[in-house]
Design a protein around this motif. Structure first.
Motif, PDB file in Angstrom:
ATOM      1  N   SER A  44      33.384  35.133  32.632  1.00 24.27           N
ATOM      2  CA  SER A  44      35.055  35.142  32.535  1.00 24.27           C
ATOM      3  C   SER A  44      35.498  33.786  32.336  1.00 24.27           C
ATOM      4  N   SER A  45      34.815  32.761  32.557  1.00 21.64           N
ATOM      5  CA  SER A  45      34.983  31.349  32.166  1.00 21.64           C
ATOM      6  C   SER A  45      36.393  30.799  33.134  1.00 21.64           C
ATOM      7  N   ARG A  46      36.367  31.648  34.410  1.00 22.26           N
ATOM      8  CA  ARG A  46      37.322  31.188  35.470  1.00 22.26           C
ATOM      9  C   ARG A  46      36.521  30.950  36.694  1.00 22.26           C
ATOM     10  N   ARG A  47      37.173  30.110  37.393  1.00 22.86           N
ATOM     11  CA  ARG A  47      36.292  29.626  38.801  1.00 22.86           C
ATOM     12  C   ARG A  47      36.905  30.572  39.651  1.00 22.86           C
ATOM     13  N   GLU A  48      38.217  31.112  39.725  1.00 18.63           N
ATOM     14  CA  GLU A  48      38.441  32.128  40.671  1.00 18.63           C
ATOM     15  C   GLU A  48      39.596  33.257  39.999  1.00 18.63           C
ATOM     16  N   LEU A  49      39.544  34.504  40.802  1.00 15.82           N
ATOM     17  CA  LEU A  49      40.540  35.244  40.208  1.00 15.82           C
ATOM     18  C   LEU A  49      41.703  35.243  41.034  1.00 15.82           C
ATOM     19  N   ARG A  50      42.611  35.393  40.650  1.00 20.17           N
ATOM     20  CA  ARG A  50      44.211  35.649  41.314  1.00 20.17           C
ATOM     21  C   ARG A  50      45.076  36.703  40.690  1.00 20.17           C
ATOM     22  N   ARG A  51      45.430  37.534  41.517  1.00 19.38           N
ATOM     23  CA  ARG A  51      46.396  38.723  40.989  1.00 19.38           C
ATOM     24  C   ARG A  51      47.289  38.711  42.173  1.00 19.38           C
ATOM     25  N   MET A  96      46.971  35.567  50.692  1.00 20.32           N
ATOM     26  CA  MET A  96      47.851  34.118  49.819  1.00 20.32           C
ATOM     27  C   MET A  96      49.154  34.799  49.771  1.00 20.32           C
ATOM     28  N   LEU A  97      49.916  33.851  50.184  1.00 15.96           N
ATOM     29  CA  LEU A  97      51.514  33.978  49.856  1.00 15.96           C
ATOM     30  C   LEU A  97      52.019  33.105  48.898  1.00 15.96           C
ATOM     31  N   SER A  98      52.794  33.439  47.790  1.00 14.95           N
ATOM     32  CA  SER A  98      53.254  32.707  46.994  1.00 14.95           C
ATOM     33  C   SER A  98      54.632  31.862  47.462  1.00 14.95           C
ATOM     34  N   ARG A  99      55.147  30.890  46.600  1.00 15.39           N
ATOM     35  CA  ARG A  99      56.295  30.321  47.018  1.00 15.39           C
ATOM     36  C   ARG A  99      57.591  31.254  47.078  1.00 15.39           C
ATOM     37  N   HIS A 100      57.623  32.433  46.191  1.00 12.13           N
ATOM     38  CA  HIS A 100      58.194  33.491  46.056  1.00 12.13           C
ATOM     39  C   HIS A 100      58.178  34.577  47.037  1.00 12.13           C
ATOM     40  N   SER A 101      57.484  34.341  48.228  1.00 12.53           N
ATOM     41  CA  SER A 101      57.393  35.530  49.272  1.00 12.53           C
ATOM     42  C   SER A 101      56.567  36.509  48.680  1.00 12.53           C
ATOM     43  N   VAL A 102      55.815  36.496  47.559  1.00  6.76           N
ATOM     44  CA  VAL A 102      54.882  37.651  47.332  1.00  6.76           C
ATOM     45  C   VAL A 102      53.555  37.432  47.384  1.00  6.76           C
ATOM     46  N   PHE A 103      52.835  38.453  48.026  1.00  5.95           N
ATOM     47  CA  PHE A 103      51.412  38.126  48.216  1.00  5.95           C
ATOM     48  C   PHE A 103      50.575  38.191  47.196  1.00  5.95           C
ATOM     49  N   PHE A 104      49.483  37.276  47.061  1.00  5.25           N
ATOM     50  CA  PHE A 104      48.543  37.239  46.072  1.00  5.25           C
ATOM     51  C   PHE A 104      47.068  37.665  46.562  1.00  5.25           C
ATOM     52  N   PHE A 105      46.311  38.071  45.608  1.00 10.94           N
ATOM     53  CA  PHE A 105      44.812  38.269  45.952  1.00 10.94           C
ATOM     54  C   PHE A 105      44.058  37.006  45.414  1.00 10.94           C
ATOM     55  N   ARG A 106      43.228  36.523  46.057  1.00 10.75           N
ATOM     56  CA  ARG A 106      42.496  35.439  45.405  1.00 10.75           C
ATOM     57  C   ARG A 106      40.985  35.207  45.946  1.00 10.75           C
ATOM     58  N   ILE A 107      40.192  35.171  44.982  1.00 11.25           N
ATOM     59  CA  ILE A 107      38.672  35.119  45.192  1.00 11.25           C
ATOM     60  C   ILE A 107      37.995  34.255  44.510  1.00 11.25           C
ATOM     61  N   VAL A 108      36.935  33.406  44.885  1.00 12.24           N
ATOM     62  CA  VAL A 108      36.187  32.811  44.025  1.00 12.24           C
ATOM     63  C   VAL A 108      35.238  33.309  43.314  1.00 12.24           C
ATOM     64  N   VAL A 109      35.041  32.965  41.756  1.00 11.49           N
ATOM     65  CA  VAL A 109      34.036  33.780  41.097  1.00 11.49           C
ATOM     66  C   VAL A 109      32.709  33.082  41.269  1.00 11.49           C
ATOM     67  N   PRO A 110      31.690  33.786  41.614  1.00  6.05           N
ATOM     68  CA  PRO A 110      30.170  33.381  41.813  1.00  6.05           C
ATOM     69  C   PRO A 110      29.775  32.539  40.573  1.00  6.05           C
ATOM     70  N   GLU A 111      29.470  31.402  40.475  1.00  4.08           N
ATOM     71  CA  GLU A 111      28.575  30.662  39.412  1.00  4.08           C
ATOM     72  C   GLU A 111      27.814  31.372  38.570  1.00  4.08           C
ATOM     73  N   VAL A 112      27.103  32.516  39.007  1.00  2.00           N
ATOM     74  CA  VAL A 112      26.398  33.328  38.011  1.00  2.00           C
ATOM     75  C   VAL A 112      27.356  34.141  37.014  1.00  2.00           C
ATOM     76  N   ILE A 113      28.242  34.257  37.477  1.00  2.00           N
ATOM     77  CA  ILE A 113      29.168  35.095  36.716  1.00  2.00           C
ATOM     78  C   ILE A 113      30.062  34.545  35.970  1.00  2.00           C
ATOM     79  N   ARG A 114      30.463  33.132  36.332  1.00  2.43           N
ATOM     80  CA  ARG A 114      31.261  32.244  35.431  1.00  2.43           C
ATOM     81  C   ARG A 114      31.137  32.432  33.959  1.00  2.43           C
TER      82      ARG A 114
END
Length: 71
Positions: A22-29, A1-19
């Motif tokens: 972490s209380s997050r629906r997705e991880l974004r780094r 995934m590319l941000s609006r500042h031209s920096v790449f991001f990692f994004r993955i959906v957290v499985p419902e079993v693990i939510r």
């Protein structure tokens, strides 16, 4: 995934079993890379770490959530 500042991001959906852990629906780094080739190398390493955390959680063990919190 590319941000609006031209920096790449990692994004993955957290499985419902693990939510509940972490209380997050997705991880974004940020991969802190503007080059697609450098980002693809970083994303492979990060994906291995995330898959390890998901595997631990699916096996009933408490995973180290430092990665989820951005550590």
């Amino acid at each position: 995934m590319l941000s609006r500042h031209s920096v790449f991001f990692f994004r993955i959906v957290v499985p419902e079993v693990i939510r509940p852990l972490s209380s997050r629906r997705e991880l974004r780094r940020s991969l802190q890379a503007r080059c697609r080739k450098a980002a693809s190398i970083c994303v492979r390493e990060l994906l291995l770490q995330v898959q390890g955390l998901f595997t631990e959680a699916f096996q009933g063990r408490q995973p180290s959530l430092g990665l989820l919190r951005g550590a």
